[in-house]
Design a protein around this motif. Structure first.
Motif, short mmCIF file in Angstrom:
data_model
loop_
_atom_site.label_atom_id
_atom_site.label_comp_id
_atom_site.label_asym_id
_atom_site.label_seq_id
_atom_site.Cartn_x
_atom_site.Cartn_y
_atom_site.Cartn_z
N TRP A 222 -1.92 45.45 89.88
CA TRP A 222 -2.50 44.32 89.18
C TRP A 222 -3.95 44.60 88.81
CZ3 TRP A 222 -0.70 40.75 86.35
CH2 TRP A 222 -1.44 39.60 86.05
N VAL A 223 -4.67 45.27 89.71
CA VAL A 223 -6.05 45.65 89.43
C VAL A 223 -6.11 46.59 88.22
CG1 VAL A 223 -8.01 46.98 90.33
CG2 VAL A 223 -6.92 45.26 91.77
N LYS A 225 -3.76 46.88 85.80
CA LYS A 225 -3.31 46.15 84.61
C LYS A 225 -4.45 45.32 84.01
CE LYS A 225 0.16 42.83 82.98
NZ LYS A 225 0.56 43.65 81.83
N ASN A 226 -5.31 44.80 84.86
CA ASN A 226 -6.42 44.00 84.39
C ASN A 226 -7.67 44.83 84.07
OD1 ASN A 226 -5.83 40.92 84.54
ND2 ASN A 226 -4.82 41.78 86.33
N GLN A 227 -7.46 46.15 83.96
CA GLN A 227 -8.50 47.08 83.52
C GLN A 227 -9.76 47.02 84.39
OE1 GLN A 227 -9.13 46.47 79.30
NE2 GLN A 227 -6.99 46.85 78.81
N MET A 228 -9.53 46.82 85.69
CA MET A 228 -10.65 46.79 86.63
C MET A 228 -10.92 48.17 87.22
SD MET A 228 -9.40 43.25 88.45
CE MET A 228 -10.82 42.96 89.51
N HIS A 230 -10.88 52.47 86.28
CA HIS A 230 -10.86 53.46 85.20
C HIS A 230 -10.40 54.83 85.66
CE1 HIS A 230 -14.37 50.64 84.30
NE2 HIS A 230 -13.39 50.27 83.49
N HIS A 261 -0.43 53.12 83.59
CA HIS A 261 -1.54 52.42 82.95
C HIS A 261 -2.52 53.37 82.24
CE1 HIS A 261 -0.12 49.35 85.85
NE2 HIS A 261 -0.49 48.51 84.91
#
Length: 348
Positions: A222-223, A225-228, A230, A261
């Protein structure tokens, strides 16, 4: 920075990592059996730290054999070495360090007395520890070159100073990149069942003032997916010739999520973690540990009595999911069969 392995006055001092972060306690080992137990119990852990601890443990074992005739000395030292090998089956640094120590004895003249042999073993163990410190620094420099803009990274388990003699592997890279202004923060997986990420990595990074956010293992996707996040960077316990990597259980899942991702997945490991005798990860022995690690948490039962448990301590990530492997000789990229073959030649 805390030191996990210290040798002084014929005593091996180990930071007891099973008690962190609530208690800072050191174990003084004057007996190789206590050192072996510390490795088995994960009181000292992390592939490079295990290798260094085993080297000094063999010195302690050799000291018990002072005064024995050459043949008897070698015979009993081999028995001690074999007992040390049995403590952890996956981390190849353990076997690498023991073999390197035994090679010291092999090179000595047959007439060498035990005192001279012990002195030679001690010197080699000290060199192994010093080399690890230098290797950590070199890996950090190479690895930091991968981060040229402010980056948020995720790491799994603990590949820091606690897992080595000095700076760390994956965390060494993070420390260096942070000092250059290219790390904005770190997400640390808790790393069930023994919580090395929560207890050790989060603690280490907080000691250094590096922003760290603790998440449970099942939050990583989830982290991402939310682009938190890199990039992902982890350590390793054994790397095969084709680039397959054995690391703490849960690493494989993180690698799959990173690939899904489009996030680069990096591994930081010294050449001593490479097993040049095996062709792929399917040849890596995977340690299975006791059920209580899964059924209990902090000494409290969290599962029904008698439930069947599967508790592998490691998993294997395919080379196809790895963006680069950071070593003290530079950064390896696919095709790994070729780059690792070149690494094998360079280290000789």
């Amino acid at each position: 920075m805390m030191r996990s392995v210290v040798w002084s006055n014929n005593c091996l001092t180990l930071l007891n990592q099973t008690l962190l972060p609530t208690k800072l306690e050191y174990i003084e080992c004057y007996d190789w059996r206590r050192a072996a137990e510390a490795i088995r119990r994960l009181e000292v852990r992390g592939a490079p730290a295990i290798g260094a601890a085993a080297a000094f443990a063999l010195v302690l074992g050799a000291r018990e054999l002072t005064g024995l005739a050459t043949n008897e000395f070698k015979h009993k030292l081999l028995a001690t070495a074999e007992a040390l090998r049995q403590t952890r089956p996956t981390a190849v640094n353990l076997f690498w360090a023991i073999d390197r120590m035994l090679n010291v004895i092999t090179r000595l003249p047959e007439s060498t007395d035990s005192a001279t042999a012990i002195a030679a073993l001690e010197q080699e163990a000290i060199v192994i520890a010093k080399e690890d410190q230098a290797v950590n620094e070199q890996m950090a420099t190479y690895g930091a070159s991968l981060f040229t803009t402010p980056t948020s990274v995720l790491t799994h388990c603990n590949a820091g100073a606690l897992a080595t003699v000095a700076l760390g592997t994956a965390l060494g890279v993070i420390r260096k990149a942070w000092s250059q202004g290219n790390i904005t923060g770190v997400f640390a997986d808790e790393t069930r069942p023994l919580l090395q990420g929560a207890r050790l990595t989060a603690w280490e990074l907080m000691q250094d003032g590096i922003p760290v956010t603790l998440i449970t293992d099942n939050m990583a996707g989830w982290v991402m997916k939310n682009q938190m996040v890199h990039a992902v960077i982890v350590g390793a316990d054994r790397i095969a010739l084709n680039g397959d990597v054995a690391n703490k259980i849960g690493t494989y899942s993180v690698a799959i999520l990173a690939k899904e991702h489009g996030i680069p997945f990096y591994v930081a490991a010294p050449v001593s973690t490479f097993d040049f005798t095996i062709s792929s990860g399917s040849d890596i022995p995977i340690e299975e540990r006791c059920a209580s690690e899964v059924t209990s948490l902090g000494g409290n039962c969290v599962a029904p009595a008698g439930v069947k448990v599967f508790n592998p301590a490691f998993d294997v990530t395919s080379h196809t999911m790895i963006s680069a492997i950071i070593t003290e000789y530079g950064i390896l990229r696919a095709p790994y069969q070729e780059s690792i073959s070149q690494l094998s030649k360079m280290r000789k």
